[in-house]
Scaffold this motif. Structure first.
Motif, PDB file in Angstrom:
ATOM      1  N   GLN A   1     -38.022   6.467  -5.505  1.00 55.17           N
ATOM      2  CA  GLN A   1     -36.650   6.898  -5.772  1.00 55.17           C
ATOM      3  C   GLN A   1     -35.743   5.781  -6.272  1.00 55.17           C
ATOM      4  OE1 GLN A   1     -35.441   8.560  -2.013  1.00 55.17           O
ATOM      5  NE2 GLN A   1     -36.668  10.426  -2.256  1.00 55.17           N
ATOM      6  N   TYR A   2     -36.108   4.529  -6.014  1.00 50.60           N
ATOM      7  CA  TYR A   2     -35.252   3.398  -6.359  1.00 50.60           C
ATOM      8  C   TYR A   2     -36.028   2.366  -7.177  1.00 50.60           C
ATOM      9  CZ  TYR A   2     -32.051   5.243  -2.853  1.00 50.60           C
ATOM     10  OH  TYR A   2     -31.202   6.061  -2.144  1.00 50.60           O
ATOM     11  N   SER A   3     -35.298   1.648  -8.024  1.00 50.47           N
ATOM     12  CA  SER A   3     -35.940   0.618  -8.842  1.00 50.47           C
ATOM     13  C   SER A   3     -36.428  -0.554  -8.000  1.00 50.47           C
ATOM     14  CB  SER A   3     -34.971   0.103  -9.913  1.00 50.47           C
ATOM     15  OG  SER A   3     -34.570   1.147 -10.772  1.00 50.47           O
ATOM     16  N   LYS A   4     -35.615  -0.936  -7.006  1.00 46.26           N
ATOM     17  CA  LYS A   4     -35.978  -2.056  -6.131  1.00 46.26           C
ATOM     18  C   LYS A   4     -35.752  -1.657  -4.681  1.00 46.26           C
ATOM     19  CE  LYS A   4     -37.011  -5.375  -9.141  1.00 46.26           C
ATOM     20  NZ  LYS A   4     -36.088  -6.500  -9.359  1.00 46.26           N
ATOM     21  N   VAL A   5     -36.678  -2.078  -3.821  1.00 47.51           N
ATOM     22  CA  VAL A   5     -36.573  -1.787  -2.386  1.00 47.51           C
ATOM     23  C   VAL A   5     -36.935  -3.043  -1.606  1.00 47.51           C
ATOM     24  CG1 VAL A   5     -37.307  -0.321  -0.472  1.00 47.51           C
ATOM     25  CG2 VAL A   5     -37.260   0.613  -2.796  1.00 47.51           C
ATOM     26  N   ILE A   6     -36.091  -3.392  -0.661  1.00 47.91           N
ATOM     27  CA  ILE A   6     -36.363  -4.511   0.244  1.00 47.91           C
ATOM     28  C   ILE A   6     -36.397  -3.973   1.668  1.00 47.91           C
ATOM     29  CG2 ILE A   6     -35.378  -6.611   1.262  1.00 47.91           C
ATOM     30  CD1 ILE A   6     -34.440  -7.479  -1.424  1.00 47.91           C
TER      31      ILE A   6
ATOM     32  N   PRO B   1     -47.528  -5.118  -3.093  1.00 48.95           N
ATOM     33  CA  PRO B   1     -46.310  -5.092  -3.912  1.00 48.95           C
ATOM     34  C   PRO B   1     -45.937  -3.704  -4.435  1.00 48.95           C
ATOM     35  CG  PRO B   1     -47.715  -6.931  -4.540  1.00 48.95           C
ATOM     36  CD  PRO B   1     -48.521  -6.075  -3.614  1.00 48.95           C
ATOM     37  N   SER B   2     -46.853  -2.743  -4.370  1.00 49.69           N
ATOM     38  CA  SER B   2     -46.487  -1.385  -4.788  1.00 49.69           C
ATOM     39  C   SER B   2     -45.620  -0.689  -3.739  1.00 49.69           C
ATOM     40  CB  SER B   2     -47.745  -0.547  -5.050  1.00 49.69           C
ATOM     41  OG  SER B   2     -48.389  -0.183  -3.841  1.00 49.69           O
ATOM     42  N   LEU B   3     -45.556  -1.252  -2.529  1.00 48.74           N
ATOM     43  CA  LEU B   3     -44.788  -0.650  -1.444  1.00 48.74           C
ATOM     44  C   LEU B   3     -43.387  -1.243  -1.315  1.00 48.74           C
ATOM     45  CD1 LEU B   3     -47.507  -0.524   1.380  1.00 48.74           C
ATOM     46  CD2 LEU B   3     -46.678   1.391  -0.006  1.00 48.74           C
ATOM     47  N   ILE B   4     -43.223  -2.539  -1.639  1.00 46.18           N
ATOM     48  CA  ILE B   4     -41.967  -3.231  -1.355  1.00 46.18           C
ATOM     49  C   ILE B   4     -41.792  -4.381  -2.337  1.00 46.18           C
ATOM     50  CG2 ILE B   4     -42.662  -5.047   0.281  1.00 46.18           C
ATOM     51  CD1 ILE B   4     -39.943  -2.431   1.016  1.00 46.18           C
ATOM     52  N   ASP B   5     -40.538  -4.724  -2.644  1.00 46.21           N
ATOM     53  CA  ASP B   5     -40.273  -5.812  -3.583  1.00 46.21           C
ATOM     54  C   ASP B   5     -40.036  -7.151  -2.902  1.00 46.21           C
ATOM     55  OD1 ASP B   5     -40.174  -4.489  -6.317  1.00 46.21           O
ATOM     56  OD2 ASP B   5     -38.859  -3.184  -5.170  1.00 46.21           O
TER      57      ASP B   5
ATOM     58  N   GLU C   1     -30.348 -11.516  -4.356  1.00 49.92           N
ATOM     59  CA  GLU C   1     -31.234 -12.238  -5.276  1.00 49.92           C
ATOM     60  C   GLU C   1     -32.396 -11.360  -5.736  1.00 49.92           C
ATOM     61  OE1 GLU C   1     -33.836 -16.377  -5.582  1.00 49.92           O
ATOM     62  OE2 GLU C   1     -32.571 -16.004  -3.833  1.00 49.92           O
ATOM     63  N   PHE C   2     -32.939 -10.567  -4.836  1.00 46.95           N
ATOM     64  CA  PHE C   2     -34.167  -9.845  -5.182  1.00 46.95           C
ATOM     65  C   PHE C   2     -33.972  -8.354  -5.438  1.00 46.95           C
ATOM     66  CE2 PHE C   2     -35.706 -13.716  -3.133  1.00 46.95           C
ATOM     67  CZ  PHE C   2     -36.588 -14.142  -4.126  1.00 46.95           C
ATOM     68  N   LEU C   3     -32.760  -7.846  -5.267  1.00 48.81           N
ATOM     69  CA  LEU C   3     -32.478  -6.457  -5.607  1.00 48.81           C
ATOM     70  C   LEU C   3     -31.859  -6.325  -6.981  1.00 48.81           C
ATOM     71  CD1 LEU C   3     -30.980  -4.877  -2.344  1.00 48.81           C
ATOM     72  CD2 LEU C   3     -33.169  -4.295  -3.410  1.00 48.81           C
TER      73      LEU C   3
END
Length: 243
Positions: free
Chosen positions: A121-126, A144-148, A240-242
């Motif tokens: 649902q989202y481009s980036k997920v932390i 990495p397919s589960l979380i950024d 930084e990572f989102l």
């Protein structure tokens, strides 16, 4: 797992401003309205209803421009937040039995599925995990397919192999005094992370103890400064990572 500090602390004042919703089949607290970036908080044993965690979610949503999810990861079981400060209620809460019911094997499939849904649902997920929730973040970080990216604060139940398997950026929020994230595990983490090849940061909090970032005493100047610094550190990492 013997961790008396895992079930003590302070309930924060403040009124959460998000809403109760669902994530997959679980109840969840949700704050923020970003369509691109999401943060999932994997809680300590006090779960998704603890006001402290909801207040943090509100801060994260506003300061990191994200939609923040705090899912119920304990199948509807809620620990009385008064057990934080009421010695009698803390004594009556059987932490060992709770952890037997909610061991890694029992809870991992649901946590993994929640991450998969958010990634769709989202481009980036932390993910950020406090105490109990940290092991789940590390398991997510192996794929990495589960979380950024992940952040973990005063982690517990970690295994060295989980640290070795990290494949996404990680932030570690580490108090000086922590008999769950022991000096040995701290040293192993600092030795192992450079070998993973991922971006990482280790934020150290001298004089503070396990639980401070989610259950610290806001009326104690040192704890208040620490929990606020931990929040700012996490927000900087998210930004930084989102984005």
């Amino acid at each position: 797992m013997s961790c008396e500090n895992c079930k003590t602390g302070f309930k924060w004042n403040g009124t959460p401003t998000g809403k109760e919703s669902t994530l997959n089949n679980a109840k969840a607290y949700v704050a923020g309205d970003s369509k691109e970036a999401a943060i999932v908080i994997i809680t300590d044993i006090f779960g998704w209803t603890l006001p402290n965690i909801r207040i943090l979610a509100d801060h994260y949503a506003k300061e990191a421009n994200a939609t923040v999810y705090v899912p119920d990861i304990f199948d509807g079981e809620v620990v009385d937040p008064d057990a934080l400060s009421d010695p009698e209620k803390a004594k009556n809460f059987d932490l060992g039995a709770f952890l037997n019911r909610h061991n890694k094997e029992a809870r991992w499939p649901e946590i993994k599925a929640a991450a998969q849904t958010l990634k769709s649902q989202y481009s980036k997920v932390i993910a950020i995990g406090f105490c109990y929730g940290a092991w789940a973040c590390l398991k997510l970080a192996a794929d990495p397919s589960l979380i950024d990216a992940i952040s973990v604060a005063h982690p517990s139940m970690l295994e060295k192999s989980e640290i070795d398997s990290i494949k996404v950026p990680i932030q570690v929020i580490a108090p000086e005094n922590d008999f769950m994230f022991t000096d040995e595990l701290k040293k192993y983490t600092l030795d192992a992370l450079p070998k993973t090849g991922v971006q990482w940061e280790y934020v150290y909090f001298p004089g503070l103890q396990h639980g401070f970032a989610a259950r610290g005493n806001p009326n104690d100047p040192k704890q208040k400064a620490g929990l606020e610094r931990a929040k700012r550190s996490a927000v900087n990492f998210f930004n930084e990572f989102l984005h």
